[in-house]
Design an enzyme around this catalytic site. Structure first.
Site, PDB file in Angstrom:
ATOM      1  CB  SER A 293      41.847  53.835  51.167  1.00  0.00           C
ATOM      2  OG  SER A 293      42.224  53.962  49.836  1.00  0.00           O
ATOM      3  CG  LEU A 294      40.561  48.594  53.055  1.00  0.00           C
ATOM      4  CD1 LEU A 294      39.633  48.263  54.208  1.00  0.00           C
ATOM      5  CD2 LEU A 294      41.401  47.379  52.690  1.00  0.00           C
TER       6      LEU A 294
ATOM      7  CD  GLU B  28      40.340  42.858  60.489  1.00  0.00           C
ATOM      8  OE1 GLU B  28      40.738  43.365  61.531  1.00  0.00           O
ATOM      9  OE2 GLU B  28      41.077  42.435  59.578  1.00  0.00           O
TER      10      GLU B  28
ATOM     11  CE  LYS C 131      36.325  50.265  55.353  1.00  0.00           C
ATOM     12  NZ  LYS C 131      36.011  51.594  55.813  1.00  0.00           N
TER      13      LYS C 131
ATOM     14  NE  ARG D  24      43.991  56.457  54.731  1.00  0.00           N
ATOM     15  CZ  ARG D  24      43.799  57.128  53.609  1.00  0.00           C
ATOM     16  NH1 ARG D  24      43.457  58.390  53.660  1.00  0.00           N
ATOM     17  NH2 ARG D  24      43.957  56.548  52.443  1.00  0.00           N
TER      18      ARG D  24
ATOM     19  CD  GLU E   1      39.993  52.540  61.614  1.00  0.00           C
ATOM     20  OE1 GLU E   1      40.957  52.368  60.837  1.00  0.00           O
ATOM     21  OE2 GLU E   1      39.211  53.496  61.543  1.00  0.00           O
TER      22      GLU E   1
ATOM     23  CE  LYS F  60      31.850  51.027  53.347  1.00  0.00           C
ATOM     24  NZ  LYS F  60      32.392  52.145  52.617  1.00  0.00           N
TER      25      LYS F  60
HETATM   26  S1  IVH Z   1      42.849  47.371  56.733  1.00  0.00           S
HETATM   27  C1  IVH Z   1      46.049  48.292  53.607  1.00  0.00           C
HETATM   28  N1  IVH Z   1      41.026  46.714  58.522  1.00  0.00           N
HETATM   29  O1  IVH Z   1      39.112  51.582  56.684  1.00  0.00           O
HETATM   30  C2  IVH Z   1      44.765  48.021  54.314  1.00  0.00           C
HETATM   31  N2  IVH Z   1      41.047  48.923  57.708  1.00  0.00           N
HETATM   32  O2  IVH Z   1      38.568  52.232  53.925  1.00  0.00           O
HETATM   33  C3  IVH Z   1      44.453  49.036  55.329  1.00  0.00           C
HETATM   34  N3  IVH Z   1      39.365  50.373  58.691  1.00  0.00           N
HETATM   35  O3  IVH Z   1      41.914  53.613  56.263  1.00  0.00           O
HETATM   36  C4  IVH Z   1      43.184  48.913  55.988  1.00  0.00           C
HETATM   37  N4  IVH Z   1      38.482  48.900  60.052  1.00  0.00           N
HETATM   38  O4  IVH Z   1      41.282  53.087  58.665  1.00  0.00           O
HETATM   39  C5  IVH Z   1      41.517  47.671  57.734  1.00  0.00           C
HETATM   40  N5  IVH Z   1      39.499  46.042  60.138  1.00  0.00           N
HETATM   41  C6  IVH Z   1      39.999  46.975  59.355  1.00  0.00           C
HETATM   42  C7  IVH Z   1      39.474  48.292  59.356  1.00  0.00           C
HETATM   43  C8  IVH Z   1      40.027  49.220  58.500  1.00  0.00           C
HETATM   44  C9  IVH Z   1      38.446  50.161  59.630  1.00  0.00           C
HETATM   45  C10 IVH Z   1      39.595  51.639  57.993  1.00  0.00           C
HETATM   46  C11 IVH Z   1      41.062  51.995  57.864  1.00  0.00           C
HETATM   47  C12 IVH Z   1      41.260  52.382  56.423  1.00  0.00           C
HETATM   48  C13 IVH Z   1      39.861  52.475  55.912  1.00  0.00           C
HETATM   49  C14 IVH Z   1      39.827  52.077  54.451  1.00  0.00           C
END
Ligand code: IVH
Length: 715
Positions: A90-91, A124, A126, A147, A183, A328
């Protein structure tokens, strides 16, 4: 079911892996093709686990047809569960420009970059969807996984076949193995049309199924047992990353994303590469301004470091990468009326006030409950039933009340209860605490049942078929009172079968699922105990550091002795005493990252005879697995390293992260227990002490060689 010991030699391990690969493949075939599986779920599970344990200890022997790289289906739940080849993470979140500036500063610090070095980022949207990992082998889509918990996902290959955005094949230029991550989502317009169709098709419109938001609609549509249903749902896909690969088409994030686009994957139109934080923040503002007009829901902007070699060096901490952050958008708000304040009693006895609201839509979701946190929060807001309030919702967080619009209306303040609403025991506020707690302990049924619910929850024992409702019912009917009772449910098989909504088949599955958990990861076991302040991360730190139940027990015995021995000294101020005791407890627990508060909570738990009894009883039923240090074939696994002096090429954080990745522990001072001392420039007394004790000393180049050697032979 006992776990067989690990093979002692390479030859034994190789033979065991070959045998397991064959047995698991046969079980997979039977499960999918025949209707008469030879193995129970629990037996199957045990084979998969054994395979994984051997692979972790002998990474060089992982077979190309290894079950963990392949299907690895665990036939529980309605979709098969499959281990991810690389975890899906996750982030971390940022909420302000300052958070993002600080993110880049911490990257510079970690990599020891100068202030004027260019740190290029990608930015980019989210997307508010469902993450999905698409695995291509020899350029053909072989598997799609959700996931799940990040380590194990659900197999949605058949469902994803109906998502038009997902290519079934990749061009010849793509590597042999490539996992594309992104996604699955539903466009806003498609979501509205789907709800309208469900309403029109319903026999009774009042009972028509309606999705609350596009995200739920996407999840409900993808996770269908019958892929034909998915086929009727307008799902889309946007790529934003990758998992396991046999090669990469570029050495930058933007380069790989461009390749993904060339291979036929949709990429966010707003994707940009930025040379500075200011540029990245400008992209954030542009995306925020365009948010309402975008065809899909987004909840922020994701920034990633562009250089992949830097991503590699930065690595991960916990479940999130150090090289990316989500910025966010501010939370969405709405007004409504507070109907009632209810009190919920948690597993640690905390009384949490919950606001019951007139239903109101906040950012597309109907909200009826909000947390009020604690008595102070109620006083701060001055809320009473009947007040008009402002509710805020951000992402997956529980909605909150952020303002009271009618606090000036004269009415009595709401009084926080002084007795537990569940058991009537006195409810008290501890010294210096904000939380009011029920003093009933395990007399309080609410605390007991909440502990059981926590025990079986997803990141704890995660027992399929034993959710909140069943735990509450079984507890109410006297079938389970403590965790160990769950593992003795076999004795009540007939009673269970006779229950409503149960059958021989359901009970059989439930008991198998329970059995499958008798061998449990040590960190899950610890987390499941529900000790205050011992969350997942702390449980993992403790498990890693102490390795086994025996190791933990020894630490706790020592900690309890220290706890008894640290008494207040006459004339010492309370503050001093608390500090001194905290330091002693932290030293006794000997686990990096664990401070005085957690140390105190952990030992307070084990100081209670009752808790020790519950744990001992549980240990008669389950076997927590020893932590197998992820064998990176490192000479340092399990050893203690001390860094001293000024390092030239590495920051301390990076050096520590490297040691961690090699399974070593970093200590602050040199002692007889130290195995290696890494000296930078102007290393002083520590070097002298190491030499005196005959401990191995290397310079920074020597350390770099050790790291490089383990990387070459490791995973
Ligand atoms: S990168 C190791 N990029 O957000 C990094 N995630 O809060 C992995 N998500 O589980 C995530 N848009 O499903 C990334 N442009 C984006 C995203 C993104 C949506 C989701 C992703 C992740 C979640 C984390």
């Amino acid at each position: 079911m006992t776990t067989p010991p690990l093979p002692a030699t390479d030859d034994d391990a190789r033979a065991a892996l070959a045998d397991l690969a064959e047995r698991i493949a046969r079980a997979d075939r039977q499960y999918h093709d025949a209707d008469a599986p030879e193995l129970s779920d629990a037996e199957y599970d045990a084979l998969v686990r054994q395979n994984r344990a051997i692979e972790a200890a002998f990474p060089q022997l992982v077979r190309p047809d290894s079950p963990s790289l392949r299907v690895g289906t665990v036939p529980t739940g309605h979709l098969a569960k499959v281990a991810h080849a690389r975890p899906m993470l996750s982030l971390n979140n940022g909420f302000s420009d300052d958070d993002i500036v600080e993110f880049v500063t911490s990257v510079r610090r970690f990599l020891r970059l100068s202030d004027d070095a260019v740190v290029a980022l990608t930015a980019e949207p989210k997307i508010d969807g469902l993450s999905c990992s698409l695995r291509y082998e020899d350029r053909r889509l072989v598997r799609a996984l959700t996931r799940g918990d990040g380590t194990i996902g659900e197999d949605v290959t058949a469902n994803v076949a109906h998502v038009a955005d997902v290519p079934q094949e990749l061009p010849a230029s793509a590597p042999d193995v490539f996992e594309v991550r992104g996604e699955i989502y539903m466009a806003k317009a498609d979501f509205a049309a789907l709800n309208a169709r469900l309403l029109a098709d319903a026999v009774d419109p009042a009972k028509a199924r309606q999705f609350a938001n596009p995200r739920n609609a996407a999840a409900g549509s993808l996770r269908q047992k019958d892929a034909a249903v998915t086929a009727t749902r307008p799902l889309r896909f946007l790529a934003h990353g990758w998992g396991e690969t046999s090669g990469l088409p570029s050495d930058t994030q933007a380069g790989v994303v461009a390749a993904l686009r060339d291979w036929g994957f949709p990429i966010a139109e707003a994707f940009r590469r930025c040379d500075s934080v200011d540029e990245a923040l400008a992209v954030y503002r542009a995306i925020e301004a365009a948010r309402a007009d975008l065809p899909f829901d987004i909840d922020g902007v994701v920034y990633k470091l562009d250089r992949l070699d830097w991503q590699e060096r930065l690595g991960f901490v916990g479940r999130a990468p150090r090289w990316a952050i989500a910025h966010k958008f501010p939370a969405e708000r709405a007004q409504t009326t507070l109907r009632e304040i209810d009190i919920q009693v948690g597993r640690t006895g905390a009384l949490t006030p919950v606001a019951r609201l007139e239903p109101v839509t906040v950012g597309g979701v109907v909200v009826t409950n909000a947390t009020l946190h604690n008595a102070d929060e109620i006083e701060r807001l001055g809320v009473r039933p009947g007040d008009r309030v402002v509710v805020q919702r951000a992402g997956d967080v529980i909605p909150q009340i952020v303002d009271n619009l009618t606090r000036d209306v004269v009415r009595d303040a709401w009084a926080f209860p002084t007795a537990c609403p569940e058991c009537g025991s006195l409810a008290e506020r501890g010294e210096g605490e904000v939380v009011v707690r029920c003093t009933g302990g395990l007399v309080c049924p609410a605390q007991r049942v909440e502990r059981l619910i926590h025990f079986v929850s997803r990141h704890a024992f995660d027992i399929a078929g034993l959710g909140l409702v069943r735990v509450e019912e079984f507890f109410r009917d006297g079938l389970i009172a403590s965790p160990a009772d769950i593992f003795r449910l076999h004795a009540h098989r007939d009673v269970l079968i006779a229950r409503e909504r149960m059958s021989e088949l359901v009970v059989g599955k439930l008991l198998d699922a329970i059995d499958a958990r008798r061998d449990i990861a040590l960190d899950r076991f610890l987390f499941a105990l529900g000790i205050r302040h011992v969350g997942e991360v702390t449980a993992r730190d403790l498990a890693r550091r102490h390795g086994s139940v025996r190791g933990l027990a020894a630490m706790i015995r020592h900690g309890l002795r220290v706890r008894r021995a640290t008494v207040a000294v006459l004339g010492e101020s309370e503050r001093k005493f608390v500090l001194r005791r905290g330091r002693a407890l932290v030293a006794a627990i000997e686990t990096p990252g664990i401070g005085p508060e957690v140390a105190d909570a952990l030992l307070a738990f084990f100081a209670e005879q009752h808790n020790r009894d519950v744990v001992a009883d549980l240990l008669r039923e389950v076997r927590p697995l020893d932590v197998v240090h992820k064998a990176v074939a490192s000479e340092l696994t399990g050893q203690t390293v001390v860094f001293t002096g000024k390092l030239e090429t590495l920051s301390r954080d990076e050096a520590k992260a490297q040691a961690d990745a090699l399974g070593a522990r970093v200590a602050g001072s040199v002692s007889k227990k130290t195995d290696l001392v890494v000296v930078g420039s102007d290393a002083g007394s520590k070097r002298a002490k190491a030499e005196e004790l005959g401990i191995r000393v290397v310079d920074e180049a020597g350390w770099a060689a050790i790291v490089a050697a383990s990387r070459a032979t490791g995973s």
